[in-house]
Structures are given as structure tokens and as C-alpha cells.
Scaffold this motif. Structure first.
Motif, short mmCIF file in Angstrom:
data_model
loop_
_atom_site.label_atom_id
_atom_site.label_comp_id
_atom_site.label_asym_id
_atom_site.label_seq_id
_atom_site.Cartn_x
_atom_site.Cartn_y
_atom_site.Cartn_z
N THR A 139 0.85 -1.19 0.00
CA THR A 139 0.00 0.00 0.00
C THR A 139 0.88 1.24 0.00
O THR A 139 1.96 1.25 0.59
CB THR A 139 -0.93 0.06 1.22
OG1 THR A 139 -0.15 0.25 2.39
CG2 THR A 139 -1.77 -1.20 1.34
N LEU B 82 -0.04 5.62 0.10
CA LEU B 82 -0.91 6.78 -0.04
C LEU B 82 -0.12 7.83 -0.81
O LEU B 82 0.93 8.30 -0.33
CB LEU B 82 -1.33 7.29 1.34
CG LEU B 82 -2.39 8.37 1.35
CD1 LEU B 82 -3.67 7.90 0.67
CD2 LEU B 82 -2.68 8.79 2.78
N ARG C 136 -6.53 4.03 -6.83
CA ARG C 136 -7.86 4.54 -6.49
C ARG C 136 -7.77 6.02 -6.12
O ARG C 136 -7.00 6.38 -5.22
CB ARG C 136 -8.44 3.77 -5.32
CG ARG C 136 -8.68 2.30 -5.64
CD ARG C 136 -9.21 1.58 -4.44
NE ARG C 136 -9.51 0.19 -4.77
CZ ARG C 136 -10.56 -0.46 -4.31
NH1 ARG C 136 -11.40 0.13 -3.49
NH2 ARG C 136 -10.76 -1.71 -4.66
N CYS D 287 -8.99 9.47 -4.33
CA CYS D 287 -9.69 9.79 -3.09
C CYS D 287 -10.85 10.75 -3.40
O CYS D 287 -10.66 11.75 -4.09
CB CYS D 287 -8.70 10.45 -2.11
SG CYS D 287 -9.44 10.85 -0.52
N ARG E 138 -5.09 13.05 -4.18
CA ARG E 138 -4.60 11.96 -3.35
C ARG E 138 -5.11 10.65 -3.93
O ARG E 138 -6.25 10.55 -4.35
CB ARG E 138 -5.06 12.10 -1.91
CG ARG E 138 -4.38 11.06 -1.01
CD ARG E 138 -4.74 11.19 0.44
NE ARG E 138 -4.38 12.50 0.96
CZ ARG E 138 -4.90 13.01 2.07
NH1 ARG E 138 -5.80 12.36 2.76
NH2 ARG E 138 -4.51 14.20 2.49
N TYR E 139 -4.23 9.65 -3.92
CA TYR E 139 -4.54 8.34 -4.47
C TYR E 139 -4.08 7.26 -3.50
O TYR E 139 -3.12 7.45 -2.77
CB TYR E 139 -3.82 8.11 -5.80
CG TYR E 139 -4.30 9.01 -6.90
CD1 TYR E 139 -5.24 8.57 -7.82
CD2 TYR E 139 -3.80 10.30 -7.02
CE1 TYR E 139 -5.68 9.40 -8.84
CE2 TYR E 139 -4.23 11.14 -8.04
CZ TYR E 139 -5.17 10.68 -8.94
OH TYR E 139 -5.61 11.51 -9.94
N LEU E 140 -4.75 6.12 -3.57
CA LEU E 140 -4.32 4.94 -2.85
C LEU E 140 -3.83 3.93 -3.89
O LEU E 140 -4.58 3.56 -4.80
CB LEU E 140 -5.48 4.34 -2.05
CG LEU E 140 -5.18 3.04 -1.31
CD1 LEU E 140 -4.09 3.25 -0.26
CD2 LEU E 140 -6.44 2.50 -0.67
N LEU F 111 -2.57 0.18 -4.49
CA LEU F 111 -2.61 -1.18 -3.94
C LEU F 111 -1.97 -2.11 -4.96
O LEU F 111 -2.40 -2.15 -6.13
CB LEU F 111 -4.06 -1.63 -3.69
CG LEU F 111 -4.88 -0.75 -2.76
CD1 LEU F 111 -6.34 -1.15 -2.80
CD2 LEU F 111 -4.33 -0.83 -1.35
N PRO G 171 5.77 9.01 -0.83
CA PRO G 171 4.88 8.16 -0.03
C PRO G 171 5.63 7.18 0.86
O PRO G 171 6.78 6.81 0.58
CB PRO G 171 4.08 7.40 -1.09
CG PRO G 171 4.97 7.37 -2.28
CD PRO G 171 5.75 8.66 -2.25
#
Length: 104
Positions: free
Chosen positions: A5, A7, A41, A43, A49-51, A53, A87
Motif C-alpha cells: 500500500t 498513499l 484509487r 480519493c 490523493r490516491y491509494l 494497492l 509516499p
């Protein structure tokens, strides 16, 4: 399976260019043995902002396989200039608690 992960805080106004760069960079990571998939993904509550995975068979597939490859240098060149700050990347194991979605 290992879940990586991160962020990602993208510099304001750079989201469209970042998304294009990520699409270009995706084959670099996908070519790594042990790579199982990637999701980026956005936000809803924090623009830019993105996540990220990423699923790996083993931790070493990421830490040694991908990061030790020539492809990682290209990945960094394509993406790292978008981040402020850089990150924190973390790795997670299998769930200790999991609730499936109800059947319909």
C-alpha cells in the motif's frame, strides 16, 4: 499474498498527468515475476490523493525483484516527481478478520 500500500499525495493540479504516467508505468511493474495486480484509487474527499494497492506473491518479489530491476529506475523517473511528500510504502499479510459481502 502480500498487499503493498502507498498513499500518494500528488502535487496540486498534476492529477491528469500523473494518471497518464501511471498508465505508462504500469507495464513496468506488471513484468515482474510474482506481480499479481495493481489498483490505483482516487480519493473522493482529498483531490490529488490516491491509494495505490499492489498484490505480490511474496514480499521479495517487490523489495528485491521489482526494486532491484532496471524497470524500477524508469518507474521512478515517470512517477516520483509527482509526489509531495514521497509516499510511505507498507506491506500487509493475509486478513486476520474478513467479512464477505452478503449474497443477493
Amino acid at each position: 499474498m502480500i498487499l503493498e500500500t502507498a498513499l500518494l499525495a500528488v502535487k496540486p493540479g498534476e492529477a491528469p498527468a500523473f494518471e497518464r504516467a501511471m498508465a505508462e508505468a504500469q507495464p513496468l511493474i506488471a513484468a515482474t515475476p510474482g506481480f499479481l495486480g495493481l489498483e490505483l484509487r482516487p480519493c473522493f474527499t482529498a483531490p490529488d490523493r490516491y491509494l495505490l494497492l499492489v498484490r505480490w506473491e511474496r514480499l521479495e518479489d517487490h523489495t528485491e525483484g521489482f526494486r532491484g530491476s532496471d524497470r524500477y529506475a524508469r518507474w521512478k523517473a515517470l512517477l516520483h516527481h509527482f509526489y509531495d511528500p514521497l509516499p510511505v510504502v507498507e506491506h500487509y499479510g493475509e486478513p486476520v478478520v474478513s467479512t464477505p459481502a452478503p449474497s443477493v
